[in-house]
Scaffold this motif. Structure first.
Motif, mmCIF file in Angstrom:
data_model
loop_
_atom_site.group_PDB
_atom_site.id
_atom_site.type_symbol
_atom_site.label_atom_id
_atom_site.label_comp_id
_atom_site.label_asym_id
_atom_site.label_seq_id
_atom_site.Cartn_x
_atom_site.Cartn_y
_atom_site.Cartn_z
ATOM 1 N N ILE A 25 0.683 -1.223 -0.018
ATOM 2 C CA ILE A 25 0.158 0.013 -0.066
ATOM 3 C C ILE A 25 0.908 1.463 -0.081
ATOM 4 C CG2 ILE A 25 -1.870 1.333 1.360
ATOM 5 C CD1 ILE A 25 -2.867 -1.470 2.291
ATOM 6 N N PHE A 26 1.879 1.396 1.058
ATOM 7 C CA PHE A 26 2.802 2.460 0.912
ATOM 8 C C PHE A 26 3.393 2.548 -0.185
ATOM 9 C CE2 PHE A 26 6.815 4.442 1.754
ATOM 10 C CZ PHE A 26 6.484 5.645 2.465
ATOM 11 N N VAL A 27 4.117 1.992 -0.939
ATOM 12 C CA VAL A 27 4.763 2.053 -2.261
ATOM 13 C C VAL A 27 3.869 2.307 -3.279
ATOM 14 C CG1 VAL A 27 6.375 0.806 -3.784
ATOM 15 C CG2 VAL A 27 6.823 0.526 -1.400
ATOM 16 N N GLY A 28 2.777 1.653 -3.401
ATOM 17 C CA GLY A 28 1.647 2.171 -4.556
ATOM 18 C C GLY A 28 1.087 3.391 -4.225
ATOM 19 N N VAL A 29 0.925 3.826 -3.127
ATOM 20 C CA VAL A 29 0.744 5.316 -3.136
ATOM 21 C C VAL A 29 1.642 6.289 -3.517
ATOM 22 C CG1 VAL A 29 -0.349 6.995 -1.292
ATOM 23 C CG2 VAL A 29 -1.226 4.562 -1.347
ATOM 24 N N VAL A 30 2.714 6.036 -3.024
ATOM 25 C CA VAL A 30 3.885 6.815 -3.206
ATOM 26 C C VAL A 30 4.322 6.948 -4.763
ATOM 27 C CG1 VAL A 30 6.427 7.417 -2.888
ATOM 28 C CG2 VAL A 30 4.862 6.860 -1.089
ATOM 29 N N LEU A 31 4.242 5.841 -5.310
ATOM 30 C CA LEU A 31 4.697 5.502 -7.000
ATOM 31 C C LEU A 31 3.460 6.247 -7.640
ATOM 32 C CD1 LEU A 31 6.041 1.998 -7.242
ATOM 33 C CD2 LEU A 31 7.204 4.152 -6.938
ATOM 34 N N GLY A 32 2.144 6.133 -7.268
ATOM 35 C CA GLY A 32 1.118 6.786 -7.990
ATOM 36 C C GLY A 32 1.366 8.281 -8.064
ATOM 37 N N ALA A 33 1.754 8.808 -6.594
ATOM 38 C CA ALA A 33 1.771 10.291 -6.640
ATOM 39 C C ALA A 33 3.027 10.718 -7.326
ATOM 40 C CB ALA A 33 1.767 10.622 -5.194
ATOM 41 N N SER A 34 3.998 10.083 -7.632
ATOM 42 C CA SER A 34 5.145 10.174 -8.076
ATOM 43 C C SER A 34 4.896 10.602 -9.495
ATOM 44 C CB SER A 34 6.283 9.327 -8.030
ATOM 45 O OG SER A 34 6.395 8.884 -6.742
ATOM 46 N N CYS A 89 9.952 -6.574 0.669
ATOM 47 C CA CYS A 89 10.630 -6.563 -0.499
ATOM 48 C C CYS A 89 9.504 -6.949 -1.646
ATOM 49 C CB CYS A 89 11.810 -7.321 -0.718
ATOM 50 S SG CYS A 89 13.160 -6.538 0.303
ATOM 51 N N ALA A 90 8.694 -8.196 -1.159
ATOM 52 C CA ALA A 90 7.710 -8.758 -2.256
ATOM 53 C C ALA A 90 6.495 -7.894 -2.307
ATOM 54 C CB ALA A 90 7.095 -9.978 -1.647
ATOM 55 N N GLY A 91 6.107 -7.119 -1.174
ATOM 56 C CA GLY A 91 4.905 -6.210 -1.370
ATOM 57 C C GLY A 91 5.562 -4.960 -2.224
ATOM 58 N N ALA A 92 6.680 -4.456 -2.147
ATOM 59 C CA ALA A 92 7.194 -3.355 -3.063
ATOM 60 C C ALA A 92 7.288 -3.672 -4.236
ATOM 61 C CB ALA A 92 8.561 -2.996 -2.533
ATOM 62 N N ALA A 98 2.463 -3.286 -10.392
ATOM 63 C CA ALA A 98 1.008 -2.936 -10.877
ATOM 64 C C ALA A 98 1.108 -1.343 -11.027
ATOM 65 C CB ALA A 98 0.142 -3.011 -9.750
ATOM 66 N N THR A 99 2.067 -0.847 -10.633
ATOM 67 C CA THR A 99 1.735 0.864 -10.972
ATOM 68 C C THR A 99 2.416 0.975 -12.452
ATOM 69 O OG1 THR A 99 2.233 1.256 -8.545
ATOM 70 C CG2 THR A 99 2.621 2.995 -10.254
ATOM 71 N N ARG A 100 3.377 0.028 -12.654
ATOM 72 C CA ARG A 100 4.181 0.303 -13.944
ATOM 73 C C ARG A 100 3.115 0.031 -15.240
ATOM 74 N NH1 ARG A 100 8.969 -3.130 -16.888
ATOM 75 N NH2 ARG A 100 9.727 -1.334 -18.438
ATOM 76 N N PRO A 179 10.697 -0.619 -7.751
ATOM 77 C CA PRO A 179 10.807 -0.020 -9.022
ATOM 78 C C PRO A 179 12.030 -0.429 -9.946
ATOM 79 C CG PRO A 179 10.301 1.594 -7.779
ATOM 80 C CD PRO A 179 10.575 0.415 -6.922
ATOM 81 N N ALA A 180 13.172 -0.663 -9.104
ATOM 82 C CA ALA A 180 14.490 -1.080 -10.009
ATOM 83 C C ALA A 180 14.492 -2.524 -10.526
ATOM 84 C CB ALA A 180 15.681 -1.226 -8.782
ATOM 85 N N ILE A 181 13.770 -3.436 -9.680
ATOM 86 C CA ILE A 181 13.664 -4.718 -10.306
ATOM 87 C C ILE A 181 12.594 -4.826 -11.577
ATOM 88 C CG2 ILE A 181 12.362 -6.864 -9.910
ATOM 89 C CD1 ILE A 181 13.444 -6.713 -7.045
ATOM 90 N N VAL A 182 11.375 -4.070 -11.414
ATOM 91 C CA VAL A 182 10.602 -3.807 -12.606
ATOM 92 C C VAL A 182 11.113 -3.177 -13.637
ATOM 93 C CG1 VAL A 182 8.362 -4.563 -11.052
ATOM 94 C CG2 VAL A 182 9.012 -2.186 -11.840
ATOM 95 N N THR A 183 11.755 -2.524 -13.431
ATOM 96 C CA THR A 183 12.255 -1.562 -14.764
ATOM 97 C C THR A 183 13.714 -1.762 -15.113
ATOM 98 O OG1 THR A 183 13.372 0.230 -13.561
ATOM 99 C CG2 THR A 183 11.059 0.440 -14.071
ATOM 100 N N GLY A 184 14.418 -2.657 -14.500
ATOM 101 C CA GLY A 184 15.884 -2.928 -14.786
ATOM 102 C C GLY A 184 16.741 -1.896 -14.663
ATOM 103 N N ILE A 185 16.573 -0.801 -14.017
ATOM 104 C CA ILE A 185 17.326 0.500 -13.606
ATOM 105 C C ILE A 185 17.988 0.326 -12.343
ATOM 106 C CG2 ILE A 185 17.461 2.954 -13.822
ATOM 107 C CD1 ILE A 185 15.176 3.129 -15.709
#
Length: 259
Positions: A25-34, A89-92, A98-100, A179-185
């Motif tokens: 929830i925390f990471v999803g909210v922050v990423l959406g606001a980003s 880490c799994a939640g993040a 999902a955000t991507r 985000p680093a895992i899902v984007t590879g950056i």
């Protein structure tokens, strides 16, 4: 409690699920606001959701840096700490994936060192911002203040606003890992582990052995020697020790707030 017995405990798995859910929830909210321009939206969103989670899910850490600080101050068992880290880490990662899928541009997901600054400056700001956040988290959990959620949310927002122009204001390795895992950056990814972990551990040690009502040199010595801190609290005659004011509270394996 034996490892096998703890693994069969419903309380153990509820705690693991709470860490995974809170971090998602925390990471999803922050990423959406980003996705909004500027650091204000993610800072406010992070502060608001951190305060809400602290008041609703039993104050999960939702932050590997805080979990490692609890382990270093011997307020959390190794098994619970390891399970909590994996759950965070799994939640993040789930939140980031999902955000991507729904954001048109995934560049905003990544925490980056400012183009006008250096990795060293980003490291310093991540350490400082996480230090103030963890200090608030330890104090709020220890004093059980009714406004603890407000204090935690304010610390998250303040840290993100202060460090945002230099490092993105992560203060949470899971928030940067997903985000680093899902984007590879992975540019300067080490900054977002070393800085928050260093800041959180320094804050935890500072609070427990300097600022806490029961702080004492005996407790610090016991922690450094890997002895039972609770036993020192029970036997220490120091006026600042809980034993001088009455029976000590049982060792806590509780959360230190959400960040």
């Amino acid at each position: 409690m034996a490892i096998g017995e703890e693994l069969r405990s419903g309380c153990f798995w509820r705690g693991v699920l709470a860490e995974a859910s809170a971090t998602l929830i925390f990471v999803g909210v922050v990423l959406g606001a980003s996705a909004a321009p500027g650091p204000l939206a993610p800072a406010l969103a992070g502060g608001l959701v951190a305060g809400a989670l602290a008041c609703t899910l039993g104050a999960p850490q939702a932050n590997p840096a805080l979990t490692l600080a609890l382990l270093c101050t011997r307020k959390l068992g190794a098994l619970r700490g390891a399970a909590g880290l994996l759950a965070q880490c799994a939640g993040a990662v789930l939140a980031s994936a999902a955000t991507r899928l729904v954001l048109p541009d995934d560049a905003s997901l990544i925490t980056r060192v400012s183009a006008a600054g250096t990795a060293g400056q980003a490291l310093a700001w991540e350490t400082f911002a996480t230090f103030q956040l963890a200090l608030v988290a330890f104090a709020a959990a220890d004093r059980a203040a009714p406004q603890g959620g407000l204090a935690l949310g304010s610390a998250v927002a303040a840290g993100a606003l202060a460090a945002g122009p230099f490092s993105g204001g992560s203060m949470n390795p899971a928030r940067s890992l997903g985000p680093a895992i899902v984007t590879g950056i992975w540019d300067d990814h080490w900054v977002y582990w070393l800085g928050p972990v260093l800041g959180a551990v320094l804050a935890g040690l500072s609070y427990e052995f300097v600022f806490a009502p029961g702080a004492s040199r005996e407790k610090l010595g016991a922690c450094l020697a890997c002895r039972d801190v609770a036993l020192v609290e029970t036997t220490s005659p120091s006026p600042s020790s809980p034993s001088a004011r009455g029976p000590p509270a049982p060792p806590a394996e509780r959360g230190q707030g959400t960040a």
